[in-house]
Design a protein around this motif. Sequence first.
Motif, PDB file in Angstrom:
ATOM      1  N   GLU A 336       0.836  -1.205   0.000  1.00  0.00           N
ATOM      2  CA  GLU A 336       0.000   0.000   0.000  1.00  0.00           C
ATOM      3  C   GLU A 336       0.868   1.251   0.000  1.00  0.00           C
ATOM      4  O   GLU A 336       1.876   1.322   0.695  1.00  0.00           O
ATOM      5  CB  GLU A 336      -0.913  -0.027   1.234  1.00  0.00           C
ATOM      6  N   CYS A 338       0.389   4.198   1.340  1.00  0.00           N
ATOM      7  CA  CYS A 338       0.565   4.764   2.690  1.00  0.00           C
ATOM      8  C   CYS A 338       1.740   4.096   3.397  1.00  0.00           C
ATOM      9  O   CYS A 338       2.487   4.747   4.125  1.00  0.00           O
ATOM     10  CB  CYS A 338      -0.672   4.544   3.554  1.00  0.00           C
ATOM     11  N   TYR A 384      -3.272   2.279  -4.924  1.00  0.00           N
ATOM     12  CA  TYR A 384      -3.309   1.887  -3.513  1.00  0.00           C
ATOM     13  C   TYR A 384      -2.255   0.790  -3.321  1.00  0.00           C
ATOM     14  O   TYR A 384      -1.359   0.930  -2.503  1.00  0.00           O
ATOM     15  CB  TYR A 384      -4.713   1.380  -3.186  1.00  0.00           C
ATOM     16  N   CYS A 418      -7.237   6.855   1.895  1.00  0.00           N
ATOM     17  CA  CYS A 418      -6.145   7.211   2.824  1.00  0.00           C
ATOM     18  C   CYS A 418      -4.890   7.619   2.076  1.00  0.00           C
ATOM     19  O   CYS A 418      -4.261   8.642   2.382  1.00  0.00           O
ATOM     20  CB  CYS A 418      -5.864   6.070   3.787  1.00  0.00           C
ATOM     21  N   CYS A 419      -4.519   6.822   1.048  1.00  0.00           N
ATOM     22  CA  CYS A 419      -3.287   7.125   0.319  1.00  0.00           C
ATOM     23  C   CYS A 419      -3.411   8.451  -0.440  1.00  0.00           C
ATOM     24  O   CYS A 419      -2.419   9.170  -0.596  1.00  0.00           O
ATOM     25  CB  CYS A 419      -2.937   6.011  -0.656  1.00  0.00           C
TER      26      CYS A 419
END
Length: 675
Positions: A336, A338, A384, A418-419
């Motif tokens: 991912e 993030c 992602y 989120c990313c």
Amino acid sequence: MSKSSQFSASRRRFLKQAGVAVAGSLSGRRTLALADGDHAAQRRVVTNRAPLAQNAFYLLPLGSVTPSGWLRDQLQIQADGLGGHLDETWADVGPNNGWLGGTGESWERGPYFVDGLLPLAYLLDDARLKAKAQRFIDWTLEHQTPSGMIGPTTNDDWWPRMVMLKALAQYEEATGDPRVVPVLSRYFAYQLQALPGRPLRDWGKFRWQDNALVGIWLYNRTGDPKLIELVKLLHSQGHDWQKQYADFRFTEPVTAEAIKLNEAGGLGDLALSTHGVNNGQALKAAPVWYVVTGSEEDRRGMGEMLAALDRYHGLPNGMFSCDEHFAGRNPSQGSELCTVVETMFSLEQSLAILGEAALGDRLEKLAFNALQGAFTDDMWAHQYNQEPNQVEVSLHRKPWTTDGPESNLYGLEPNFGCCTANFHQGWPKFAASLWMASGDDGLVAAAYSPCEVQTQVRGVAVGIREETEYPFRGTVRMKIDAASPVAFPLRFRIPAWASGASIRINGKEMQRPEAGAFLKLERTWKTGDVVEFEFPMRARIVRGFNGSVSIERGPLVFSFPVGEDWVKLRDRGMTADWQVFPSSQWNYALAIDESSIASAATKESPLGKRPFARQDTAVSLELQARKLSTWRAMDGVADPVPQSPVSSDEPPERITLIPYAAAKLRVTSFPVLKG
Ligand SMILES: [Zn+2]
């Protein structure tokens, strides 16, 4: 203005301002005074205050390092893409965000965005971006409640505030805004009295060390012993990462059932302790705790954690698999975005604390490969999950452990946003960490890329201009400019792969430095001194999953670029979501071993304005290969790379490999042909 006269002008401005800067002792702690060419604020490298253990190195305040060359181009690409425009096209960080007083998203996305937008703005000295970041900063600083709480009042979750703390600390370093330290002091006092009754839970419990990091940052500025108490309380309420890795049980790809993802809203301890982003952030847990305890065991904690991640989940792009939980070593598994940027941030902070050269090697490997590999060249779309063996980018649920069918797309918010909010910190924090101060009042080249650093060393204004096309080329030239001659240690990271590197000082060949360590040059430095490195850029083999090989050259990982057919799935405001289908064969096995790789044909081309774009690739390698017809893809996912060695009756071919990040469809782990 030419580059060199620009440099001289900014140096003159800097030296003039530095003349009024004062170095020396401030309330008993050692500081290095700093000044900035563009801000009246005087900035200092603040070292750890007793009873904390000393760091090996200290990050320089934001604004000390200025990107140049290809790195500036790359940051500008980010600013011209989603990095500088996200708030205009994605409501989650737009004007109705909760951290701007709105009724919209009020959790982590606003703080995530500003944590990367802010350093991007200051590194590029871009007034438009600074103003965007300032709105979040001002709202946060101006809306602290009488209790000391910060942030939107619609939730009291500790976690999103941990992210805003990091942004506020960077902002204070860049500007010297006197509002920041009092706001943080009141917030931490509130947190200390509130935590016993409202302890860390879920995300915050597993990410306590990011909160502790800023607690330590503030303690070094105010000396309030309550802050040490707070850091100890965060540690005691937080997840025990060192215990998890002392007896590491997650040695296989996890399944949703095994981690009980359907319980506790997916936020049970098993799910969170195998979660990629949590582990990326947790890489700094032991180093941060070491600063408090000074214990050798805590000092070793990060190395043990990295070794376990590599052993059971390591991938050839330098990442561990996490799609979005631990997924083993098959290079068709994902990581991912993030987790990439959080792992980089952990490496930057931990490199400063521990001073270990290997952490700089890893940081570069992530920045130059996994980071940019997850973006389109224009940085208007991201993935992602990225895969080292990524032969199709499309809607599919395979092979992810727990992620959804959009995870592999290049888009605005594939799988989950989120990313989209968090990726911004990757390049800017890397740029800001290239140079550090050393604990013995010197300077450290921690990672390499074109830049300038301006700081004060032992009371003297010192600037170093680093000219290089590293990581595409092996030559790195440092030109020193000092207000007066000054003796101090200058350290350079010699990567572990760089045995045989050469170094010249003012044209004079020096003894070859040891690879995998910091070279310390202690002498009186003066304006006009030039230190030049030649790092040997030889292709080399790295062994991986099922006896496969991947090819590296310097800090770059190389991949076979599969033909790409980009198909727009849908428009998304100012950007779009994309699928990418293969338009060529990809299933090659290499005829290679450790001795023949050294003679691989290398082609260098001029470095373009998009350093990692496939069309502009600055370096490529040619290797002998044969197709392996038994190696196939199912539903757009390459089967696990077959166990090597393999046999093939197909005719030999020469294939060209390019940098990993330039190949959006790629094969990075190859089976090896029988000799
Ligand atoms: Zn994410």
